[in-house]
Design a protein around this motif. Structure first.
Motif, PDB file in Angstrom:
ATOM      1  N   SER A  27      30.565  43.760  31.120  1.00 48.10           N
ATOM      2  CA  SER A  27      30.911  42.346  30.945  1.00 48.10           C
ATOM      3  C   SER A  27      32.368  42.176  30.530  1.00 48.10           C
ATOM      4  O   SER A  27      33.065  41.290  31.016  1.00 48.10           O
ATOM      5  CB  SER A  27      29.995  41.698  29.903  1.00 48.10           C
ATOM      6  N   ARG A  28      32.826  43.025  29.633  1.00 42.49           N
ATOM      7  CA  ARG A  28      34.221  42.947  29.183  1.00 42.49           C
ATOM      8  C   ARG A  28      35.193  43.383  30.270  1.00 42.49           C
ATOM      9  O   ARG A  28      36.277  42.816  30.406  1.00 42.49           O
ATOM     10  CB  ARG A  28      34.416  43.806  27.942  1.00 42.49           C
ATOM     11  N   LEU A  29      34.811  44.384  31.040  1.00 39.40           N
ATOM     12  CA  LEU A  29      35.700  44.886  32.088  1.00 39.40           C
ATOM     13  C   LEU A  29      35.886  43.898  33.236  1.00 39.40           C
ATOM     14  O   LEU A  29      36.942  43.875  33.867  1.00 39.40           O
ATOM     15  CB  LEU A  29      35.178  46.220  32.625  1.00 39.40           C
ATOM     16  N   VAL A  30      34.867  43.096  33.530  1.00 41.75           N
ATOM     17  CA  VAL A  30      34.971  42.177  34.664  1.00 41.75           C
ATOM     18  C   VAL A  30      35.586  40.831  34.277  1.00 41.75           C
ATOM     19  O   VAL A  30      36.008  40.071  35.154  1.00 41.75           O
ATOM     20  CB  VAL A  30      33.612  41.959  35.373  1.00 41.75           C
ATOM     21  N   LYS A  31      35.652  40.530  32.997  1.00 45.84           N
ATOM     22  CA  LYS A  31      36.215  39.249  32.548  1.00 45.84           C
ATOM     23  C   LYS A  31      37.670  39.131  33.011  1.00 45.84           C
ATOM     24  O   LYS A  31      38.464  40.052  32.852  1.00 45.84           O
ATOM     25  CB  LYS A  31      36.138  39.144  31.029  1.00 45.84           C
ATOM     26  N   GLY A  32      37.975  37.995  33.630  1.00 48.01           N
ATOM     27  CA  GLY A  32      39.323  37.739  34.115  1.00 48.01           C
ATOM     28  C   GLY A  32      39.602  38.257  35.514  1.00 48.01           C
ATOM     29  O   GLY A  32      40.666  38.015  36.069  1.00 48.01           O
ATOM     30  N   ARG A  33      38.654  38.962  36.106  1.00 47.97           N
ATOM     31  CA  ARG A  33      38.836  39.477  37.471  1.00 47.97           C
ATOM     32  C   ARG A  33      38.255  38.500  38.492  1.00 47.97           C
ATOM     33  O   ARG A  33      37.345  37.754  38.194  1.00 47.97           O
ATOM     34  CB  ARG A  33      38.134  40.828  37.640  1.00 47.97           C
ATOM     35  N   LYS A  34      38.759  38.581  39.696  1.00 45.80           N
ATOM     36  CA  LYS A  34      38.236  37.752  40.777  1.00 45.80           C
ATOM     37  C   LYS A  34      36.895  38.300  41.241  1.00 45.80           C
ATOM     38  O   LYS A  34      36.670  39.516  41.249  1.00 45.80           O
ATOM     39  CB  LYS A  34      39.217  37.704  41.940  1.00 45.80           C
ATOM     40  N   ALA A  35      36.014  37.390  41.626  1.00 46.48           N
ATOM     41  CA  ALA A  35      34.659  37.761  42.040  1.00 46.48           C
ATOM     42  C   ALA A  35      34.681  38.786  43.170  1.00 46.48           C
ATOM     43  O   ALA A  35      33.936  39.769  43.127  1.00 46.48           O
ATOM     44  CB  ALA A  35      33.879  36.516  42.456  1.00 46.48           C
ATOM     45  N   GLY A  36      35.521  38.595  44.161  1.00 47.30           N
ATOM     46  CA  GLY A  36      35.591  39.525  45.290  1.00 47.30           C
ATOM     47  C   GLY A  36      35.973  40.932  44.870  1.00 47.30           C
ATOM     48  O   GLY A  36      35.465  41.921  45.415  1.00 47.30           O
ATOM     49  N   GLU A  37      36.865  41.039  43.902  1.00 47.18           N
ATOM     50  CA  GLU A  37      37.282  42.344  43.397  1.00 47.18           C
ATOM     51  C   GLU A  37      36.109  43.045  42.705  1.00 47.18           C
ATOM     52  O   GLU A  37      35.877  44.241  42.907  1.00 47.18           O
ATOM     53  CB  GLU A  37      38.433  42.153  42.409  1.00 47.18           C
ATOM     54  N   VAL A  38      35.348  42.297  41.910  1.00 48.28           N
ATOM     55  CA  VAL A  38      34.209  42.870  41.193  1.00 48.28           C
ATOM     56  C   VAL A  38      33.111  43.274  42.178  1.00 48.28           C
ATOM     57  O   VAL A  38      32.498  44.333  42.029  1.00 48.28           O
ATOM     58  CB  VAL A  38      33.695  41.885  40.119  1.00 48.28           C
ATOM     59  N   ILE A  39      32.887  42.462  43.196  1.00 47.63           N
ATOM     60  CA  ILE A  39      31.898  42.818  44.224  1.00 47.63           C
ATOM     61  C   ILE A  39      32.275  44.160  44.852  1.00 47.63           C
ATOM     62  O   ILE A  39      31.435  45.054  44.971  1.00 47.63           O
ATOM     63  CB  ILE A  39      31.791  41.715  45.295  1.00 47.63           C
ATOM     64  N   ALA A  40      33.544  44.312  45.225  1.00 48.57           N
ATOM     65  CA  ALA A  40      34.002  45.550  45.859  1.00 48.57           C
ATOM     66  C   ALA A  40      33.833  46.756  44.938  1.00 48.57           C
ATOM     67  O   ALA A  40      33.515  47.857  45.405  1.00 48.57           O
ATOM     68  CB  ALA A  40      35.461  45.403  46.277  1.00 48.57           C
ATOM     69  N   LEU A  41      34.009  46.559  43.641  1.00 46.81           N
ATOM     70  CA  LEU A  41      33.884  47.659  42.686  1.00 46.81           C
ATOM     71  C   LEU A  41      32.436  48.047  42.398  1.00 46.81           C
ATOM     72  O   LEU A  41      32.134  49.226  42.226  1.00 46.81           O
ATOM     73  CB  LEU A  41      34.560  47.281  41.360  1.00 46.81           C
ATOM     74  N   LEU A  42      31.545  47.075  42.312  1.00 49.89           N
ATOM     75  CA  LEU A  42      30.194  47.333  41.808  1.00 49.89           C
ATOM     76  C   LEU A  42      29.103  47.398  42.867  1.00 49.89           C
ATOM     77  O   LEU A  42      28.032  47.952  42.616  1.00 49.89           O
ATOM     78  CB  LEU A  42      29.822  46.275  40.761  1.00 49.89           C
ATOM     79  N   GLU A  43      29.343  46.832  44.029  1.00 50.09           N
ATOM     80  CA  GLU A  43      28.312  46.823  45.066  1.00 50.09           C
ATOM     81  C   GLU A  43      27.957  48.252  45.476  1.00 50.09           C
ATOM     82  O   GLU A  43      28.834  49.086  45.705  1.00 50.09           O
ATOM     83  CB  GLU A  43      28.800  46.035  46.286  1.00 50.09           C
ATOM     84  N   GLY A  44      26.663  48.536  45.523  1.00 45.76           N
ATOM     85  CA  GLY A  44      26.202  49.847  45.960  1.00 45.76           C
ATOM     86  C   GLY A  44      26.032  50.862  44.847  1.00 45.76           C
ATOM     87  O   GLY A  44      25.624  51.992  45.106  1.00 45.76           O
TER      88      GLY A  44
END
Length: 90
Positions: free
Chosen positions: A44-61
């Motif tokens: 939760s802390r790591l994704v705060k302030g990031r764009k949704a698309g960037e987080v999807i690319a990092l966490l999907e799969g």
């Protein structure tokens, strides 16, 4: 404009619910209910302030052991669902 969302992971993972708040496409906050508190608070802390698309690319799969998904993967799914709904309503 800030908007809050609630997502129920499917298939089931350790967290039972994910709530998130986005300001445009930037993640303002994420809260997992259930699951491993330390890891999920860290995510939760790591994704705060990031764009949704960037987080999807990092966490999907991301998988949790032999499971086909994980709490991070379910966060990516929630974000994809939100972005898709926004596209169709625009």
């Amino acid at each position: 404009m800030k908007q809050a969302y609630t997502f129920t992971p499917s298939p089931m993972v350790c967290s039972r619910r994910i709530t998130l708040e986005l300001d445009g496409d930037v993640i303002e906050s994420v809260e997992f209910f259930g699951g491993c508190p330390g890891n999920l608070t860290g995510i939760s802390r790591l994704v705060k302030g990031r764009k949704a698309g960037e987080v999807i690319a990092l966490l999907e799969g991301v998988h949790c052991g032999p499971k086909p998904t994980s709490c991070p993967d379910q966060l990516a799914s929630a974000l994809k669902e939100i972005l898709k709904k926004r596209e169709t309503s625009a």
